[in-house]
Enzyme design. Structure first.
Site, PDB file in Angstrom:
ATOM      1  N   ASP A   9       0.851  -1.191   0.000  1.00 23.15           N
ATOM      2  CA  ASP A   9       0.000   0.000   0.000  1.00 23.15           C
ATOM      3  C   ASP A   9       0.892   1.249   0.000  1.00 23.15           C
ATOM      4  O   ASP A   9       1.905   1.312   0.695  1.00 23.15           O
ATOM      5  CB  ASP A   9      -0.921  -0.002   1.228  1.00 23.15           C
ATOM      6  CG  ASP A   9      -2.064   0.987   1.080  1.00 23.15           C
ATOM      7  OD1 ASP A   9      -3.215   0.550   0.916  1.00 23.15           O
ATOM      8  OD2 ASP A   9      -1.795   2.214   1.114  1.00 23.15           O
TER       9      ASP A   9
ATOM     10  N   ASN B 143     -13.123  -3.009   2.046  1.00 21.04           N
ATOM     11  CA  ASN B 143     -14.139  -1.970   2.159  1.00 21.04           C
ATOM     12  C   ASN B 143     -15.055  -2.026   0.946  1.00 21.04           C
ATOM     13  O   ASN B 143     -14.592  -2.190  -0.184  1.00 21.04           O
ATOM     14  CB  ASN B 143     -13.469  -0.596   2.270  1.00 21.04           C
ATOM     15  CG  ASN B 143     -12.667  -0.458   3.555  1.00 21.04           C
ATOM     16  OD1 ASN B 143     -13.100  -0.905   4.616  1.00 21.04           O
ATOM     17  ND2 ASN B 143     -11.487   0.134   3.464  1.00 21.04           N
TER      18      ASN B 143
ATOM     19  N   GLY C 292     -15.745   3.532   3.220  1.00 25.19           N
ATOM     20  CA  GLY C 292     -14.513   4.255   2.899  1.00 25.19           C
ATOM     21  C   GLY C 292     -13.769   3.702   1.702  1.00 25.19           C
ATOM     22  O   GLY C 292     -12.578   3.992   1.525  1.00 25.19           O
ATOM     23  N   GLN C 293     -14.448   2.911   0.873  1.00 30.92           N
ATOM     24  CA  GLN C 293     -13.761   2.410  -0.329  1.00 30.92           C
ATOM     25  C   GLN C 293     -13.393   3.593  -1.227  1.00 30.92           C
ATOM     26  O   GLN C 293     -14.244   4.425  -1.541  1.00 30.92           O
ATOM     27  CB  GLN C 293     -14.652   1.420  -1.104  1.00 30.92           C
ATOM     28  CG  GLN C 293     -13.919   0.760  -2.264  1.00 30.92           C
ATOM     29  CD  GLN C 293     -14.755  -0.294  -2.990  1.00 30.92           C
ATOM     30  OE1 GLN C 293     -15.945  -0.457  -2.713  1.00 30.92           O
ATOM     31  NE2 GLN C 293     -14.129  -0.998  -3.919  1.00 30.92           N
ATOM     32  N   SER C 294     -12.111   3.658  -1.599  1.00 30.96           N
ATOM     33  CA  SER C 294     -11.656   4.774  -2.424  1.00 30.96           C
ATOM     34  C   SER C 294     -11.147   4.323  -3.790  1.00 30.96           C
ATOM     35  O   SER C 294     -11.054   5.126  -4.713  1.00 30.96           O
ATOM     36  CB  SER C 294     -10.563   5.572  -1.694  1.00 30.96           C
ATOM     37  OG  SER C 294      -9.442   4.755  -1.449  1.00 30.96           O
TER      38      SER C 294
ATOM     39  N   HIS D 100     -10.183  -5.196  -3.468  1.00 33.94           N
ATOM     40  CA  HIS D 100      -8.874  -5.411  -2.846  1.00 33.94           C
ATOM     41  C   HIS D 100      -9.049  -5.794  -1.385  1.00 33.94           C
ATOM     42  O   HIS D 100      -9.978  -5.334  -0.716  1.00 33.94           O
ATOM     43  CB  HIS D 100      -7.971  -4.170  -2.968  1.00 33.94           C
ATOM     44  CG  HIS D 100      -8.613  -2.898  -2.513  1.00 33.94           C
ATOM     45  ND1 HIS D 100      -9.487  -2.192  -3.304  1.00 33.94           N
ATOM     46  CD2 HIS D 100      -8.514  -2.197  -1.359  1.00 33.94           C
ATOM     47  CE1 HIS D 100      -9.890  -1.111  -2.659  1.00 33.94           C
ATOM     48  NE2 HIS D 100      -9.330  -1.096  -1.458  1.00 33.94           N
TER      49      HIS D 100
ATOM     50  N   HIS E 115      -7.027  -5.617   2.131  1.00 36.07           N
ATOM     51  CA  HIS E 115      -5.884  -5.075   2.869  1.00 36.07           C
ATOM     52  C   HIS E 115      -5.373  -6.185   3.794  1.00 36.07           C
ATOM     53  O   HIS E 115      -6.156  -6.743   4.576  1.00 36.07           O
ATOM     54  CB  HIS E 115      -6.307  -3.903   3.760  1.00 36.07           C
ATOM     55  CG  HIS E 115      -6.874  -2.722   3.029  1.00 36.07           C
ATOM     56  ND1 HIS E 115      -6.152  -1.564   2.812  1.00 36.07           N
ATOM     57  CD2 HIS E 115      -8.093  -2.492   2.479  1.00 36.07           C
ATOM     58  CE1 HIS E 115      -6.913  -0.684   2.169  1.00 36.07           C
ATOM     59  NE2 HIS E 115      -8.098  -1.217   1.961  1.00 36.07           N
TER      60      HIS E 115
END
Ligand code: AMP
Ligand code: ZN
Length: 113
Positions: free
Chosen positions: A29, A86, A92-94, A99, A101
């Protein structure tokens, strides 16, 4: 709009890739939140877990879990680790390419924010 993570899979965008096979890519990340913070993604574009509508998509996600386990074992994360994914705005998925984490290397609080 071109997907950031699809570009990382295709190696059109630089990333510190730690694992790649025909199904899965894993990379560090850019803004680590723990001593170990790796993103594990299917090579095929899926938006989130909410996109797992058929067996092919479910298998792509399952391959990510296999790789998470392999990375954890290879790195000796015997004290534990957390997998987070997320889904959507409130979570808060951006980046809208599925994916997971993988977070480890410190005590992680619970529940998350
Ligand atoms: P999320 O907020 O769950 O969608 O997670 C997206 C993650 O992608 C964040 O932790 C970002 O730091 C990370 N990220 C965004 N762009 C990049 C990039 N180019 N390389 C590596 N990680 C990235
Ligand atoms: Zn994508």
């Amino acid at each position: 709009m071109p997907c950031l993570f699809c570009k990382i899979v295709a190696r059109e965008l630089p990333a510190e890739i730690v694992y790649q096979d025909e199904h899965v890519t894993a990379f560090k990340d850019l803004h680590p939140r723990a001593p170990t913070h790796i993103l594990i993604i299917p090579n095929a574009h899926l938006v989130s877990v909410d996109d797992l509508a058929d067996e092919v998509a479910v298998n792509a996600a399952a391959q990510c879990l296999r790789v998470a386990r392999e990375i954890a074992r290879a790195r000796g994360l015997t004290n534990g680790y957390r997998l987070v994914t997320n889904i959507g705005a409130d979570a808060g998925q951006s980046v809208f390419h599925l994916h997971f984490h993988l977070l480890a290397g410190r005590r992680l609080s619970w529940p998350p924010g």
